[in-house]
Design a protein around this motif. Sequence first.
Motif, PDB file in Angstrom:
ATOM      1  N   HIS A  39     -16.506  65.321 -17.514  1.00 33.99           N
ATOM      2  CA  HIS A  39     -17.648  64.700 -17.309  1.00 33.99           C
ATOM      3  C   HIS A  39     -17.574  63.053 -17.135  1.00 33.99           C
ATOM      4  O   HIS A  39     -18.208  62.505 -16.205  1.00 33.99           O
ATOM      5  CB  HIS A  39     -18.642  64.798 -18.546  1.00 33.99           C
ATOM      6  CG  HIS A  39     -20.037  64.278 -18.451  1.00 33.99           C
ATOM      7  ND1 HIS A  39     -20.952  64.928 -17.657  1.00 33.99           N
ATOM      8  CD2 HIS A  39     -20.456  63.559 -18.801  1.00 33.99           C
ATOM      9  CE1 HIS A  39     -21.998  64.154 -17.495  1.00 33.99           C
ATOM     10  NE2 HIS A  39     -21.997  63.094 -18.396  1.00 33.99           N
ATOM     11  N   TRP A  40     -16.553  62.696 -17.537  1.00 35.60           N
ATOM     12  CA  TRP A  40     -16.187  61.192 -17.383  1.00 35.60           C
ATOM     13  C   TRP A  40     -14.894  61.013 -16.512  1.00 35.60           C
ATOM     14  O   TRP A  40     -14.003  61.788 -16.714  1.00 35.60           O
ATOM     15  CB  TRP A  40     -16.113  60.526 -18.625  1.00 35.60           C
ATOM     16  CG  TRP A  40     -17.144  60.074 -19.412  1.00 35.60           C
ATOM     17  CD1 TRP A  40     -18.518  60.260 -18.992  1.00 35.60           C
ATOM     18  CD2 TRP A  40     -17.494  59.785 -20.909  1.00 35.60           C
ATOM     19  NE1 TRP A  40     -19.421  60.096 -19.905  1.00 35.60           N
ATOM     20  CE2 TRP A  40     -18.854  59.753 -21.129  1.00 35.60           C
ATOM     21  CE3 TRP A  40     -16.611  59.637 -21.698  1.00 35.60           C
ATOM     22  CZ2 TRP A  40     -19.425  59.438 -22.365  1.00 35.60           C
ATOM     23  CZ3 TRP A  40     -17.158  59.189 -22.948  1.00 35.60           C
ATOM     24  CH2 TRP A  40     -18.443  58.946 -23.322  1.00 35.60           C
ATOM     25  N   ARG A  41     -14.982  59.902 -15.682  1.00 34.36           N
ATOM     26  CA  ARG A  41     -13.612  59.537 -14.952  1.00 34.36           C
ATOM     27  C   ARG A  41     -12.960  58.602 -15.385  1.00 34.36           C
ATOM     28  O   ARG A  41     -11.901  58.169 -14.921  1.00 34.36           O
ATOM     29  CB  ARG A  41     -13.753  60.083 -13.579  1.00 34.36           C
ATOM     30  CG  ARG A  41     -14.546  61.252 -13.387  1.00 34.36           C
ATOM     31  CD  ARG A  41     -14.560  61.572 -11.727  1.00 34.36           C
ATOM     32  NE  ARG A  41     -14.841  62.744 -11.619  1.00 34.36           N
ATOM     33  CZ  ARG A  41     -14.535  63.569 -10.769  1.00 34.36           C
ATOM     34  NH1 ARG A  41     -13.813  62.843  -9.634  1.00 34.36           N
ATOM     35  NH2 ARG A  41     -15.075  64.572 -10.457  1.00 34.36           N
ATOM     36  N   ASP A  42     -13.777  57.401 -15.881  1.00 34.44           N
ATOM     37  CA  ASP A  42     -13.217  56.026 -15.818  1.00 34.44           C
ATOM     38  C   ASP A  42     -13.725  55.283 -17.121  1.00 34.44           C
ATOM     39  O   ASP A  42     -14.882  55.669 -17.691  1.00 34.44           O
ATOM     40  CB  ASP A  42     -13.516  55.271 -14.746  1.00 34.44           C
ATOM     41  CG  ASP A  42     -12.321  54.171 -14.539  1.00 34.44           C
ATOM     42  OD1 ASP A  42     -11.524  54.058 -15.098  1.00 34.44           O
ATOM     43  OD2 ASP A  42     -12.814  53.346 -13.662  1.00 34.44           O
ATOM     44  N   PHE A  57     -17.710  55.871 -17.585  1.00 36.14           N
ATOM     45  CA  PHE A  57     -18.210  56.080 -16.324  1.00 36.14           C
ATOM     46  C   PHE A  57     -18.126  57.289 -15.484  1.00 36.14           C
ATOM     47  O   PHE A  57     -17.071  58.023 -16.167  1.00 36.14           O
ATOM     48  CB  PHE A  57     -17.405  55.032 -15.190  1.00 36.14           C
ATOM     49  CG  PHE A  57     -17.542  53.663 -15.539  1.00 36.14           C
ATOM     50  CD1 PHE A  57     -18.593  52.794 -14.879  1.00 36.14           C
ATOM     51  CD2 PHE A  57     -16.778  53.031 -16.366  1.00 36.14           C
ATOM     52  CE1 PHE A  57     -18.740  51.560 -15.026  1.00 36.14           C
ATOM     53  CE2 PHE A  57     -16.914  51.748 -16.489  1.00 36.14           C
ATOM     54  CZ  PHE A  57     -18.011  50.840 -15.906  1.00 36.14           C
ATOM     55  N   ARG A  58     -18.876  58.159 -15.033  1.00 35.90           N
ATOM     56  CA  ARG A  58     -18.760  59.301 -14.510  1.00 35.90           C
ATOM     57  C   ARG A  58     -17.988  59.097 -13.029  1.00 35.90           C
ATOM     58  O   ARG A  58     -17.065  59.864 -12.906  1.00 35.90           O
ATOM     59  CB  ARG A  58     -20.285  59.644 -14.012  1.00 35.90           C
ATOM     60  CG  ARG A  58     -20.846  60.537 -14.829  1.00 35.90           C
ATOM     61  CD  ARG A  58     -22.222  61.101 -14.284  1.00 35.90           C
ATOM     62  NE  ARG A  58     -23.186  60.730 -15.312  1.00 35.90           N
ATOM     63  CZ  ARG A  58     -24.476  60.315 -14.890  1.00 35.90           C
ATOM     64  NH1 ARG A  58     -24.684  60.421 -13.565  1.00 35.90           N
ATOM     65  NH2 ARG A  58     -25.357  60.127 -15.576  1.00 35.90           N
ATOM     66  N   ARG A  59     -18.184  57.881 -12.589  1.00 38.55           N
ATOM     67  CA  ARG A  59     -17.197  57.639 -11.066  1.00 38.55           C
ATOM     68  C   ARG A  59     -16.784  56.058 -11.339  1.00 38.55           C
ATOM     69  O   ARG A  59     -17.773  55.342 -11.869  1.00 38.55           O
ATOM     70  CB  ARG A  59     -18.006  58.040 -10.057  1.00 38.55           C
ATOM     71  CG  ARG A  59     -17.981  59.352  -9.796  1.00 38.55           C
ATOM     72  CD  ARG A  59     -18.690  59.918  -8.380  1.00 38.55           C
ATOM     73  NE  ARG A  59     -19.618  60.789  -8.229  1.00 38.55           N
ATOM     74  CZ  ARG A  59     -20.578  60.899  -9.078  1.00 38.55           C
ATOM     75  NH1 ARG A  59     -20.837  60.404 -10.402  1.00 38.55           N
ATOM     76  NH2 ARG A  59     -21.247  62.071  -8.895  1.00 38.55           N
ATOM     77  N   ALA A  60     -15.834  55.510 -10.969  1.00 40.25           N
ATOM     78  CA  ALA A  60     -15.499  54.275 -10.959  1.00 40.25           C
ATOM     79  C   ALA A  60     -16.681  53.244 -10.229  1.00 40.25           C
ATOM     80  O   ALA A  60     -16.639  52.073 -10.873  1.00 40.25           O
ATOM     81  CB  ALA A  60     -14.096  53.935 -10.469  1.00 40.25           C
ATOM     82  N   THR A  61     -17.360  53.706  -9.276  1.00 41.03           N
ATOM     83  CA  THR A  61     -18.456  52.972  -8.466  1.00 41.03           C
ATOM     84  C   THR A  61     -19.532  52.556  -8.902  1.00 41.03           C
ATOM     85  O   THR A  61     -20.425  52.039  -8.692  1.00 41.03           O
ATOM     86  CB  THR A  61     -18.350  53.321  -7.221  1.00 41.03           C
ATOM     87  OG1 THR A  61     -18.870  54.567  -7.191  1.00 41.03           O
ATOM     88  CG2 THR A  61     -17.005  53.274  -6.511  1.00 41.03           C
ATOM     89  N   GLU A  62     -19.960  53.415 -10.296  1.00 37.99           N
ATOM     90  CA  GLU A  62     -21.311  53.527 -10.899  1.00 37.99           C
ATOM     91  C   GLU A  62     -21.677  52.552 -11.880  1.00 37.99           C
ATOM     92  O   GLU A  62     -20.510  51.891 -12.531  1.00 37.99           O
ATOM     93  CB  GLU A  62     -21.741  54.721 -11.261  1.00 37.99           C
ATOM     94  CG  GLU A  62     -21.751  55.796 -10.181  1.00 37.99           C
ATOM     95  CD  GLU A  62     -22.026  57.168 -10.765  1.00 37.99           C
ATOM     96  OE1 GLU A  62     -21.970  57.428 -11.880  1.00 37.99           O
ATOM     97  OE2 GLU A  62     -22.358  58.146 -10.057  1.00 37.99           O
ATOM     98  N   GLU A  65     -22.300  55.296 -17.650  1.00 42.88           N
ATOM     99  CA  GLU A  65     -23.121  56.234 -18.458  1.00 42.88           C
ATOM    100  C   GLU A  65     -23.660  55.831 -19.792  1.00 42.88           C
ATOM    101  O   GLU A  65     -24.626  55.817 -20.291  1.00 42.88           O
ATOM    102  CB  GLU A  65     -22.585  57.696 -18.228  1.00 42.88           C
ATOM    103  CG  GLU A  65     -23.606  58.542 -18.749  1.00 42.88           C
ATOM    104  CD  GLU A  65     -23.028  60.161 -18.625  1.00 42.88           C
ATOM    105  OE1 GLU A  65     -23.869  61.248 -19.002  1.00 42.88           O
ATOM    106  OE2 GLU A  65     -21.878  60.216 -18.398  1.00 42.88           O
TER     107      GLU A  65
END
Length: 114
Positions: A39-42, A57-62, A65
């Motif tokens: 679910h989380w990556r960063d 973060f879910r993705r580094a560019t968002e 969360e």
Amino acid sequence: MGSVTPFPRPSSAPSQVPFERAELTRILDLYGRMVAAGHWRDYAIDLGREAAIFSAFRRATERPEFRIEKRPSLRQRQGMWALVGEAGQVIKRGHELGPVLAPVERRLLKLVEE
């Protein structure tokens, strides 16, 4: 040699709010379980004068969360811990870290069951 200049006094307020080892261990444990669930990556940690913030973060560019905020100035009021959602809404606030992390841990249980 007629004037004496005193050393500046250190202020009693810390220059930044830290996470204690036990607090950071608890937060990183939850982060690791969310990563393992896919679910989380960063994550990011911001240690400022007023607050210490852990963002997941879910993705580094968002946008993050969730943000877990520690604000010691609110210790005597609503509690120094806050769980803030992606849109900036306070999901849970409290005096202790465990109950504040409970909504994310419940979500983790739902992710594992699916």
